[in-house]
Design a protein around this motif. Structure first.
Motif, PDB file in Angstrom:
ATOM      1  N   SER A 104       0.592  -1.303   0.013  1.00 45.00           N
ATOM      2  CA  SER A 104       0.095  -0.052  -0.213  1.00 45.00           C
ATOM      3  C   SER A 104       0.920   1.062  -0.091  1.00 45.00           C
ATOM      4  CB  SER A 104      -0.984   0.066   1.276  1.00 45.00           C
ATOM      5  OG  SER A 104      -1.813  -0.984   1.204  1.00 45.00           O
ATOM      6  N   SER A 105       2.082   1.224   0.447  1.00 49.23           N
ATOM      7  CA  SER A 105       2.885   2.213   0.749  1.00 49.23           C
ATOM      8  C   SER A 105       3.861   2.381  -0.584  1.00 49.23           C
ATOM      9  CB  SER A 105       3.685   2.341   2.006  1.00 49.23           C
ATOM     10  OG  SER A 105       4.734   1.206   2.017  1.00 49.23           O
ATOM     11  N   GLY A 106       3.662   1.320  -1.260  1.00 54.08           N
ATOM     12  CA  GLY A 106       4.537   1.695  -2.633  1.00 54.08           C
ATOM     13  C   GLY A 106       5.990   0.800  -2.256  1.00 54.08           C
ATOM     14  N   SER A 107       6.113   0.164  -1.496  1.00 54.43           N
ATOM     15  CA  SER A 107       7.630  -0.482  -1.206  1.00 54.43           C
ATOM     16  C   SER A 107       7.402  -2.032  -1.904  1.00 54.43           C
ATOM     17  CB  SER A 107       7.510  -0.383   0.436  1.00 54.43           C
ATOM     18  OG  SER A 107       7.678   0.750   0.769  1.00 54.43           O
ATOM     19  N   TYR A 108       7.449  -1.873  -3.149  1.00 53.01           N
ATOM     20  CA  TYR A 108       7.390  -3.096  -3.914  1.00 53.01           C
ATOM     21  C   TYR A 108       8.695  -3.770  -3.743  1.00 53.01           C
ATOM     22  CZ  TYR A 108       2.501  -2.630  -5.796  1.00 53.01           C
ATOM     23  OH  TYR A 108       1.273  -2.471  -6.048  1.00 53.01           O
ATOM     24  N   GLN A 109       9.626  -3.048  -3.926  1.00 57.20           N
ATOM     25  CA  GLN A 109      11.015  -3.448  -4.035  1.00 57.20           C
ATOM     26  C   GLN A 109      11.233  -4.526  -2.772  1.00 57.20           C
ATOM     27  OE1 GLN A 109      12.860  -3.609  -6.839  1.00 57.20           O
ATOM     28  NE2 GLN A 109      14.056  -5.071  -5.836  1.00 57.20           N
ATOM     29  N   GLU A 110      11.092  -3.984  -1.552  1.00 51.76           N
ATOM     30  CA  GLU A 110      11.099  -4.678  -0.339  1.00 51.76           C
ATOM     31  C   GLU A 110      10.386  -5.914  -0.522  1.00 51.76           C
ATOM     32  OE1 GLU A 110      10.279  -2.668   3.214  1.00 51.76           O
ATOM     33  OE2 GLU A 110      10.924  -0.806   2.486  1.00 51.76           O
ATOM     34  N   VAL A 111       9.126  -6.002  -1.165  1.00 46.90           N
ATOM     35  CA  VAL A 111       8.465  -7.229  -1.081  1.00 46.90           C
ATOM     36  C   VAL A 111       8.925  -7.938  -2.109  1.00 46.90           C
ATOM     37  CG1 VAL A 111       6.204  -8.288  -2.004  1.00 46.90           C
ATOM     38  CG2 VAL A 111       5.934  -6.124  -0.453  1.00 46.90           C
ATOM     39  N   PHE A 112       9.531  -7.666  -3.245  1.00 48.93           N
ATOM     40  CA  PHE A 112      10.181  -8.561  -4.160  1.00 48.93           C
ATOM     41  C   PHE A 112      11.416  -9.210  -3.676  1.00 48.93           C
ATOM     42  CE2 PHE A 112       8.778  -5.299  -7.787  1.00 48.93           C
ATOM     43  CZ  PHE A 112       7.677  -6.028  -7.934  1.00 48.93           C
ATOM     44  N   ASP A 113      12.268  -8.195  -2.943  1.00 46.47           N
ATOM     45  CA  ASP A 113      13.572  -8.791  -2.134  1.00 46.47           C
ATOM     46  C   ASP A 113      13.103  -9.860  -1.232  1.00 46.47           C
ATOM     47  OD1 ASP A 113      14.880  -6.905  -3.717  1.00 46.47           O
ATOM     48  OD2 ASP A 113      15.204  -5.463  -2.029  1.00 46.47           O
ATOM     49  N   SER A 114      12.235  -9.599  -0.419  1.00 45.07           N
ATOM     50  CA  SER A 114      11.746 -10.587   0.528  1.00 45.07           C
ATOM     51  C   SER A 114      11.303 -12.166  -0.047  1.00 45.07           C
ATOM     52  CB  SER A 114      10.664 -10.105   1.198  1.00 45.07           C
ATOM     53  OG  SER A 114      10.192 -11.050   2.289  1.00 45.07           O
ATOM     54  N   LEU A 115      10.584 -11.805  -1.218  1.00 45.04           N
ATOM     55  CA  LEU A 115       9.934 -13.040  -1.635  1.00 45.04           C
ATOM     56  C   LEU A 115      10.948 -13.740  -2.392  1.00 45.04           C
ATOM     57  CD1 LEU A 115       6.629 -11.701  -3.011  1.00 45.04           C
ATOM     58  CD2 LEU A 115       6.890 -12.915  -1.308  1.00 45.04           C
ATOM     59  N   GLU A 116      12.027 -13.101  -3.218  1.00 49.47           N
ATOM     60  CA  GLU A 116      13.084 -13.555  -3.844  1.00 49.47           C
ATOM     61  C   GLU A 116      14.074 -14.580  -2.912  1.00 49.47           C
ATOM     62  OE1 GLU A 116      14.362 -10.326  -6.160  1.00 49.47           O
ATOM     63  OE2 GLU A 116      12.976 -10.521  -7.812  1.00 49.47           O
ATOM     64  N   THR A 117      14.106 -13.751  -1.748  1.00 46.55           N
ATOM     65  CA  THR A 117      15.160 -14.331  -0.979  1.00 46.55           C
ATOM     66  C   THR A 117      14.709 -15.612  -0.306  1.00 46.55           C
ATOM     67  OG1 THR A 117      16.092 -12.258  -0.065  1.00 46.55           O
ATOM     68  CG2 THR A 117      16.165 -14.048   1.542  1.00 46.55           C
ATOM     69  N   LEU A 118      13.288 -15.751   0.060  1.00 46.30           N
ATOM     70  CA  LEU A 118      12.511 -16.804   0.461  1.00 46.30           C
ATOM     71  C   LEU A 118      12.458 -17.860  -0.483  1.00 46.30           C
ATOM     72  CD1 LEU A 118      10.721 -18.366   2.394  1.00 46.30           C
ATOM     73  CD2 LEU A 118       8.806 -17.258   1.429  1.00 46.30           C
ATOM     74  N   LEU A 119      12.399 -17.440  -1.891  1.00 44.36           N
ATOM     75  CA  LEU A 119      12.468 -18.494  -3.030  1.00 44.36           C
ATOM     76  C   LEU A 119      13.841 -19.161  -3.027  1.00 44.36           C
ATOM     77  CD1 LEU A 119      11.025 -19.885  -5.246  1.00 44.36           C
ATOM     78  CD2 LEU A 119      11.661 -17.868  -6.846  1.00 44.36           C
ATOM     79  N   ALA A 120      14.745 -18.342  -2.925  1.00 44.25           N
ATOM     80  CA  ALA A 120      16.378 -18.803  -3.015  1.00 44.25           C
ATOM     81  C   ALA A 120      16.570 -19.881  -1.901  1.00 44.25           C
ATOM     82  CB  ALA A 120      17.260 -17.870  -3.206  1.00 44.25           C
ATOM     83  N   ASN A 121      16.090 -19.619  -1.056  1.00 48.27           N
ATOM     84  CA  ASN A 121      16.223 -20.506   0.305  1.00 48.27           C
ATOM     85  C   ASN A 121      15.424 -21.746   0.005  1.00 48.27           C
ATOM     86  OD1 ASN A 121      18.299 -18.565   1.609  1.00 48.27           O
ATOM     87  ND2 ASN A 121      16.540 -17.494   2.502  1.00 48.27           N
ATOM     88  N   LEU A 122      14.175 -21.564  -0.313  1.00 47.64           N
ATOM     89  CA  LEU A 122      13.348 -22.826  -0.515  1.00 47.64           C
ATOM     90  C   LEU A 122      14.279 -23.646  -1.775  1.00 47.64           C
ATOM     91  CD1 LEU A 122       9.939 -21.363  -0.261  1.00 47.64           C
ATOM     92  CD2 LEU A 122      10.993 -22.944   1.162  1.00 47.64           C
ATOM     93  N   LYS A 123      14.685 -22.917  -2.771  1.00 50.58           N
ATOM     94  CA  LYS A 123      15.198 -23.888  -3.691  1.00 50.58           C
ATOM     95  C   LYS A 123      16.497 -24.561  -3.078  1.00 50.58           C
ATOM     96  CE  LYS A 123      14.011 -21.278  -7.981  1.00 50.58           C
ATOM     97  NZ  LYS A 123      14.398 -20.098  -8.907  1.00 50.58           N
ATOM     98  N   THR A 124      17.325 -24.101  -2.596  1.00 49.04           N
ATOM     99  CA  THR A 124      18.216 -24.330  -1.871  1.00 49.04           C
ATOM    100  C   THR A 124      17.955 -25.824  -0.863  1.00 49.04           C
ATOM    101  OG1 THR A 124      19.730 -22.500  -1.831  1.00 49.04           O
ATOM    102  CG2 THR A 124      20.390 -24.349  -0.144  1.00 49.04           C
ATOM    103  N   PHE A 125      16.861 -25.634   0.067  1.00 48.72           N
ATOM    104  CA  PHE A 125      16.372 -26.690   0.542  1.00 48.72           C
ATOM    105  C   PHE A 125      16.040 -27.878  -0.157  1.00 48.72           C
ATOM    106  CE2 PHE A 125      12.849 -28.662   3.092  1.00 48.72           C
ATOM    107  CZ  PHE A 125      13.581 -29.268   4.201  1.00 48.72           C
TER     108      PHE A 125
END
Length: 167
Positions: A104-125
């Motif tokens: 809502s505040s327009g902080s899309y990049q923070e959300v992208f970064d968080s989701l991409e980090t989670l995805l990378a960690n899940l791929k490793t697992f």
């Protein structure tokens, strides 16, 4: 809706979809691997019974059993896996509560970064439990199925799995 906003939303949807699919893969590999880990009765029949009991278990339950069945005494390993599952669950089950304010505040990049980090960690697992599943299948091939009529089928299955893991 602006095209930038639509593009951002599509990127978020793709990331969430990837997170769901990768975590489902990891869950499936855990269900293959866990019946053969840390067990007193290592018979194939008993392992198949344990596999059947795991069919309806969640990623969190499976990850907990995975930690319990390892010989690692590292609290970091246990905490990392618990954090990974909790973060995945926040995305999958509570996305708006977790990210709604930032979006809502327009902080899309923070959300992208968080989701991409989670995805990378899940791929490793996923890769780790995939490798363990391959080791289980190859162990079954070399021990349980050696000298049986099914050995050829098991060897073909293992070769196919190994090729898929390598790609």
């Amino acid at each position: 809706m602006s095209s930038s906003s639509q593009s951002d939303n599509e990127r978020i949807l793709r990331l969430i979809g990837a997170i769901v699919l990768v975590s489902q893969d990891a869950e499936r590999y855990l269900k293959i691997t866990l019946p053969f880990m840390g067990t007193e009765d290592a018979s194939l029949n008993e392992s198949l019974k344990k596999h059947e009991k795991l069919k309806k278990r969640t990623l969190g339950e499976l990850a907990g059993r995975f930690v319990d069945s390892t010989t690692s005494d590292s609290l970091d390993f246990e905490q990392h896996l618990a954090y990974l599952v909790a973060t995945r669950n926040q995305v999958v089950h509570h996305f708006n509560e977790t990210y709604g304010e930032r979006l809502s505040s327009g902080s899309y990049q923070e959300v992208f970064d968080s989701l991409e980090t989670l995805l990378a960690n899940l791929k490793t697992f996923r890769s780790v439990v995939e490798q363990l599943s391959l080791a289980v299948f190859e162990g079954l091939r070399d021990v349980t199925f050696r000298g049986t009529p099914e050995y050829g089928q098991m060897a073909t299955l293992c070769a196919s799995f190994r090729a898929r893991v390598a790609s």
